[in-house]
Scaffold this motif. Structure first.
Motif, PDB file in Angstrom:
ATOM      1  N   GLU A 422      40.942  38.941  37.070  1.00 38.47           N
ATOM      2  CA  GLU A 422      40.278  39.106  38.361  1.00 38.47           C
ATOM      3  C   GLU A 422      40.748  38.086  39.401  1.00 38.47           C
ATOM      4  O   GLU A 422      40.936  38.427  40.580  1.00 38.47           O
ATOM      5  CB  GLU A 422      38.757  39.005  38.190  1.00 38.47           C
ATOM      6  CG  GLU A 422      38.122  40.168  37.450  1.00 38.47           C
ATOM      7  CD  GLU A 422      38.149  39.996  35.932  1.00 38.47           C
ATOM      8  OE1 GLU A 422      38.819  39.046  35.459  1.00 38.47           O
ATOM      9  OE2 GLU A 422      37.508  40.790  35.223  1.00 38.47           O
ATOM     10  N   ASP A 423      40.947  36.853  38.989  1.00 34.55           N
ATOM     11  CA  ASP A 423      41.378  35.818  39.940  1.00 34.55           C
ATOM     12  C   ASP A 423      42.740  36.145  40.532  1.00 34.55           C
ATOM     13  O   ASP A 423      42.964  35.985  41.749  1.00 34.55           O
ATOM     14  CB  ASP A 423      41.438  34.458  39.244  1.00 34.55           C
ATOM     15  CG  ASP A 423      40.057  33.883  38.962  1.00 34.55           C
ATOM     16  OD1 ASP A 423      39.079  34.427  39.507  1.00 34.55           O
ATOM     17  OD2 ASP A 423      39.968  32.906  38.199  1.00 34.55           O
ATOM     18  N   GLU A 424      43.652  36.609  39.691  1.00 32.13           N
ATOM     19  CA  GLU A 424      44.989  36.938  40.168  1.00 32.13           C
ATOM     20  C   GLU A 424      44.957  38.133  41.109  1.00 32.13           C
ATOM     21  O   GLU A 424      45.673  38.165  42.120  1.00 32.13           O
ATOM     22  CB  GLU A 424      45.912  37.229  38.982  1.00 32.13           C
ATOM     23  CG  GLU A 424      46.183  36.030  38.093  1.00 32.13           C
ATOM     24  CD  GLU A 424      46.770  34.867  38.884  1.00 32.13           C
ATOM     25  OE1 GLU A 424      47.728  35.107  39.650  1.00 32.13           O
ATOM     26  OE2 GLU A 424      46.249  33.739  38.756  1.00 32.13           O
ATOM     27  N   TYR A 425      44.124  39.121  40.804  1.00 30.76           N
ATOM     28  CA  TYR A 425      43.998  40.275  41.695  1.00 30.76           C
ATOM     29  C   TYR A 425      43.381  39.872  43.021  1.00 30.76           C
ATOM     30  O   TYR A 425      43.777  40.351  44.081  1.00 30.76           O
ATOM     31  CB  TYR A 425      43.144  41.370  41.026  1.00 30.76           C
ATOM     32  CG  TYR A 425      43.936  42.325  40.167  1.00 30.76           C
ATOM     33  CD1 TYR A 425      44.239  43.606  40.624  1.00 30.76           C
ATOM     34  CD2 TYR A 425      44.398  41.958  38.913  1.00 30.76           C
ATOM     35  CE1 TYR A 425      44.960  44.494  39.842  1.00 30.76           C
ATOM     36  CE2 TYR A 425      45.122  42.834  38.117  1.00 30.76           C
ATOM     37  CZ  TYR A 425      45.401  44.099  38.589  1.00 30.76           C
ATOM     38  OH  TYR A 425      46.120  44.977  37.819  1.00 30.76           O
ATOM     39  N   MET A 426      42.408  38.967  42.973  1.00 28.46           N
ATOM     40  CA  MET A 426      41.754  38.542  44.203  1.00 28.46           C
ATOM     41  C   MET A 426      42.744  37.849  45.144  1.00 28.46           C
ATOM     42  O   MET A 426      42.698  38.010  46.368  1.00 28.46           O
ATOM     43  CB  MET A 426      40.582  37.616  43.875  1.00 28.46           C
ATOM     44  CG  MET A 426      39.754  37.189  45.074  1.00 28.46           C
ATOM     45  SD  MET A 426      38.976  38.581  45.953  1.00 28.46           S
ATOM     46  CE  MET A 426      37.817  39.151  44.706  1.00 28.46           C
ATOM     47  N   LYS A 427      43.667  37.075  44.579  1.00 34.24           N
ATOM     48  CA  LYS A 427      44.655  36.377  45.393  1.00 34.24           C
ATOM     49  C   LYS A 427      45.527  37.363  46.184  1.00 34.24           C
ATOM     50  O   LYS A 427      46.021  37.041  47.264  1.00 34.24           O
ATOM     51  CB  LYS A 427      45.540  35.498  44.512  1.00 34.24           C
ATOM     52  CG  LYS A 427      44.828  34.298  43.905  1.00 34.24           C
ATOM     53  CD  LYS A 427      45.739  33.536  42.955  1.00 34.24           C
ATOM     54  CE  LYS A 427      44.997  32.382  42.275  1.00 34.24           C
ATOM     55  NZ  LYS A 427      45.873  31.686  41.285  1.00 34.24           N
TER      56      LYS A 427
END
Length: 449
Positions: A422-427
């Motif tokens: 999720e963190d990578e997608y949010m970036k």
């Protein structure tokens, strides 16, 4: 709704495209080896092709043939346990047409029709035409419809022959002791070995025990997961498996001579995206896209009303006050989401479009490119809610729901790599001045925002 005659003409025309080896099977075939390969699918549920929006997706009828081709065509037996589509809506029936044609092109020997499948075939007038593609069996009765309960095919091998019989059992109407009668009177040649396959809708212990007593080699029970599974103990006298769902995997049972009988082994094969495509099925999918377009399903999509006179007005309406955010958003992948559908011809398919536009579920949301071009792509109002009152009041009225959260579209089926990343997608979508903390992201998810 597309007239039934259109479906029939498309289906009938496709018969001439079915290779000779893939047409309605002969009663006998020959294998150069001593083994027989059984390929098993089921519960297609209309999953013709994965959406392709992210890597690592499994499935696709146009890739399945590459798995079947790993076995000698003369020594294989291909069956499907039924439930070809998910519902009885207009798009479901279009899919039924395509799945039937696909199974013919893929060389299926026999397809077990569920009660819902029979209803769909009757609705479209397909039952007689289907017999030009493959044999059908069913454990269900239907008014004025006579479908056999079993199908038999003899496969010649170096060690003689294997008589493969697939039969259908209905636990609601049949008794376990009836199973033996489904397999009697099979016309085996001297020296032939028999391989009995029983398809059941409810595989309780009593049914499986009765199948073993009747000499059945393989029982196929309803699915427990997307992937086919071995349900019985590895060395059980009657192998029990489930077929999986949505065509993500193909079940494979290898039957090898072992003394006076056959030794069965089971494996599950993923339909991976790097498998070669079968061009005839690629073209068939294009026919599906054309039928969906001609049916006008996008504009027929059922929509809900918004509360408080809210309306969707499009992302450009936000630019006046949120110029920085708009400019940053405009270079992100979400701002070009609709074009990704155009490139693959899926811009008329509501199942695809809903995740690539603004507000399609609601009466002021996206309808079509010609009518609501300002609502193309994944824009401001997907995440922040309808903007009409916010803009009218110059920001005094806060935006509210309904909104779309990431996991509405980034599901395991459409975006298998999202969970845990999720963190990578949010970036990839950051377009605001201050980074949103993971705590706030979690809060939004918890609140359904």
């Amino acid at each position: 709704m597309i007239p039934k005659s259109v479906f029939i003409s498309v289906l009938t025309a496709a018969i001439s495209c079915v290779p000779a080896s893939s047409n309605k099977p002969c009663a006998e075939s020959g294998s150069e080896g001593g083994s027989v390969t059984i390929f098993i699918t089921g519960n297609e549920l209309g999953a013709i092709k994965p959406c392709g929006c992210a890597g690592g997706q499994l499935g696709g009828l146009d890739r399945r043939g590459a798995i079947f081709d790993r076995a000698d065509p003369a020594g294989r037996f291909i069956l499907d346990t039924g439930t070809l589509i998910e519902g009885q809506g207009e798009q479901d029936l279009i899919k039924f047409n395509i799945v039937v044609q696909s199974f013919g092109l893929l060389g299926y020997d026999v397809v077990h029709l569920s009660e819902e499948d029979i209803q769909s075939a009757q609705e479209l007038g397909f039952l007689e035409v289907m017999s030009s593609f493959f044999d059908v069996i069913s454990s269900h009765s239907w008014p004025d419809v006579n479908i056999p309960r079993r199908f038999t095919k003899r496969i010649s091998t170096e060690d003689g022959g294997v008589l493969v019989t697939a039969a259908a059992f209905n636990a609601e109407a049949d008794q376990p002791e009836d199973i033996a009668f489904l397999f009697e009177d099979a016309e085996a040649n001297d020296g032939d070995m028999s391989l009995g396959i029983l398809i059941v809708r409810q595989g309780d212990a009593g049914v499986i025990e009765a199948a073993a007593e009747a000499g059945v080699d393989l029982v196929i029970v309803p699915p427990e997961s997307d992937e086919p599974m071995l349900v019985s103990e590895p060395n059980a006298r009657c192998m029990v498996i489930s077929p999986g769902r949505e065509g993500k995997y193909v079940g494979k049972v290898e039957a090898r001579p072992n003394g006076d009988g056959l030794k069965l082994s089971f494996s599950s094969i993923p339909v991976e995206e790097d498998l070669p495509l079968e061009q005839s099925l690629v073209e068939l999918y294009k026919s599906y896209q054309q039928l969906v377009k001609e049916a006008g399903l996008l504009e027929k999509y059922a929509r809900f009303s918004l509360d408080d006179h809210l309306r969707y007005i499009g992302s450009r309406s936000c630019k006046l006050c949120h110029d920085y955010e708009y400019d940053r958003w405009s270079v992100k992948a979400h701002s070009d989401a609709y074009e990704t559908l155009v490139k693959v011809g899926s811009q008329y398919d509501p199942e695809c479009v809903i995740c690539h536009v603004v507000g399609m579920k609601y009466d002021s949301g996206f309808v079509s490119e010609s009518k609501t071009v300002h609502l193309k792509d994944v824009g401001c109002e997907n995440c922040h809610g309808p903007g009409s009152e916010h803009v009218r009041s110059l920001g005094a009225f806060e935006t509210t729901g309904p909104i779309t959260v990431c996991t509405d579209c980034h599901t395991p089926e459409h975006s298998g790599e999202f969970a845990g990343q999720e963190d990578e997608y949010m970036k990839k979508i950051v377009h605001w001045r201050e980074p949103v903390s993971q705590r706030k992201v979690d809060e939004r998810e918890d609140l359904g925002q």
